[in-house]
Write an enzyme that holds these catalytic residues in place. Structure first.
Site, PDB file in Angstrom:
ATOM      1  N   CYS A 116       0.672  -1.199   0.376  1.00 56.03           N
ATOM      2  CA  CYS A 116      -0.431   0.270  -0.014  1.00 56.03           C
ATOM      3  C   CYS A 116       0.642   1.367   0.060  1.00 56.03           C
ATOM      4  O   CYS A 116       0.422   2.230  -1.099  1.00 56.03           O
ATOM      5  CB  CYS A 116      -0.612   0.126   1.082  1.00 56.03           C
ATOM      6  SG  CYS A 116      -2.163   1.422   1.078  1.00 56.03           S
ATOM      7  N   CYS A 117       2.072   0.833   1.023  1.00 49.00           N
ATOM      8  CA  CYS A 117       3.073   2.914   0.926  1.00 49.00           C
ATOM      9  C   CYS A 117       3.254   2.897  -0.147  1.00 49.00           C
ATOM     10  O   CYS A 117       3.706   3.639  -0.662  1.00 49.00           O
ATOM     11  CB  CYS A 117       3.737   2.448   1.694  1.00 49.00           C
ATOM     12  SG  CYS A 117       2.775   2.848   3.649  1.00 49.00           S
ATOM     13  N   CYS A 199      -1.238   8.473   7.519  1.00 46.40           N
ATOM     14  CA  CYS A 199      -2.673   8.048   6.816  1.00 46.40           C
ATOM     15  C   CYS A 199      -2.877   7.720   8.455  1.00 46.40           C
ATOM     16  O   CYS A 199      -2.406   6.899   9.705  1.00 46.40           O
ATOM     17  CB  CYS A 199      -1.932   6.859   5.582  1.00 46.40           C
ATOM     18  SG  CYS A 199      -1.631   7.078   4.768  1.00 46.40           S
ATOM     19  N   CYS A 202      -2.885   3.501   9.769  1.00 45.28           N
ATOM     20  CA  CYS A 202      -1.575   3.766  10.190  1.00 45.28           C
ATOM     21  C   CYS A 202      -1.748   4.063  10.836  1.00 45.28           C
ATOM     22  O   CYS A 202      -0.276   4.300  11.737  1.00 45.28           O
ATOM     23  CB  CYS A 202      -0.790   3.200   8.658  1.00 45.28           C
ATOM     24  SG  CYS A 202      -1.850   2.743   7.568  1.00 45.28           S
ATOM     25  N   CYS A 225       7.240   3.897   5.617  1.00 42.73           N
ATOM     26  CA  CYS A 225       6.525   3.696   4.726  1.00 42.73           C
ATOM     27  C   CYS A 225       7.613   3.548   3.483  1.00 42.73           C
ATOM     28  O   CYS A 225       7.137   2.853   2.691  1.00 42.73           O
ATOM     29  CB  CYS A 225       6.331   5.139   4.728  1.00 42.73           C
ATOM     30  SG  CYS A 225       6.988   6.265   3.567  1.00 42.73           S
TER      31      CYS A 225
END
Ligand code: SF4
Length: 240
Positions: A116-117, A199, A202, A225
């Protein structure tokens, strides 16, 4: 500095570690501008650097990696800083959350935060940095063990730019002192116990007895990240 090369271009032989944050920014501007940018995630380091650049009478592009998952307070901080300092904001294209859900399944951050990062931060940053030769970032050595060896300036193979860290030797107290003395707008989530802010899915508040970044990806062993790990991992590898 317009030619992009596989190996680092030569820098003047200066004692970069001895430079103050202001001296390093002023030197970087003189050497790299206009191919120099500042990245901001609207945490307290962003407030310091945005003010410092303006206070030095300098201007440079401000790259925002908006993952579309920031807190409302982070966007409000951005808007306050953009208005007060008349920032030229560069916003690389990032897939929408709906696009990511369609391509990767729902809530990728819960199943594979590294991917995702990578999608929402690393890939957009690679694209965003392509017009530049140097990138100023707010990372500090005392934020976490993974950042403890951060030099004031280093070459990044991944991004093909010099990474410049004017606040590398600042501690959290000094950051706050600078913000308070200069009355710089800052992210109000810091006042609510969020010592490090990313985010929404997280990030949680961080206690005083924890490491500053303990509230990021809490409950997992993820520390970064990924946008800084090409250099931090390299240093870890060479020092162990
Ligand atoms: S911090 Fe979390 S939500 Fe944001 S890009 Fe990384 S994994 Fe995704």
């Amino acid at each position: 500095m317009a030619v992009r090369t596989a190996s680092p271009p030569q820098l003047p032989d200066l004692d970069y570690e001895a430079m103050t944050a202001e001296e390093l920014i002023a030197w970087a501007h003189q050497f790299f501008w206009p191919r120099l940018c500042l990245t901001c995630s609207w945490q307290k380091q962003s407030s310091v650097l945005v003010h410092m650049v303006a206070d030095l009478g300098l201007r440079m592009d401000t790259v925002e990696l908006d993952t579309h998952l920031f807190f409302r307070e982070s966007y409000d901080t951005r808007d306050a800083l953009v208005e007060r300092y008349q920032l030229k904001l560069i916003q690389p294209e990032i897939p929408t959350i709906a696009e990511q859900h369609r391509a990767e399944g729902a809530n990728l951050w819960e199943r594979d935060p590294d991917r995702c990062c990578h999608i929402r931060k690393v890939e957009p940053l690679v694209r965003a940095l392509s017009p530049y030769d140097a990138w100023i970032s707010g990372i500090r050595r005392d934020q976490s063990p993974s950042r403890s060896e951060t030099p004031k300036i280093e070459w990044s193979d991944r991004y093909q730019v010099f990474k410049i860290h004017p606040l590398a030797d600042w501690d959290e107290k000094r950051v706050w002192a600078y913000i308070e003395v200069n009355e710089v707008p800052h992210n109000p989530l810091h006042d609510a116990g969020y010592r490090s802010i990313g985010c929404i899915p997280c990030t949680r508040p961080t206690r005083e007895d924890e490491e500053e970044r303990a509230g990021r990806w809490a409950g997992s062993d993820k520390l970064e990240c990924g946008i800084h790990t090409d250099t931090t991992l390299e240093r870890t590898t060479t020092t162990t």
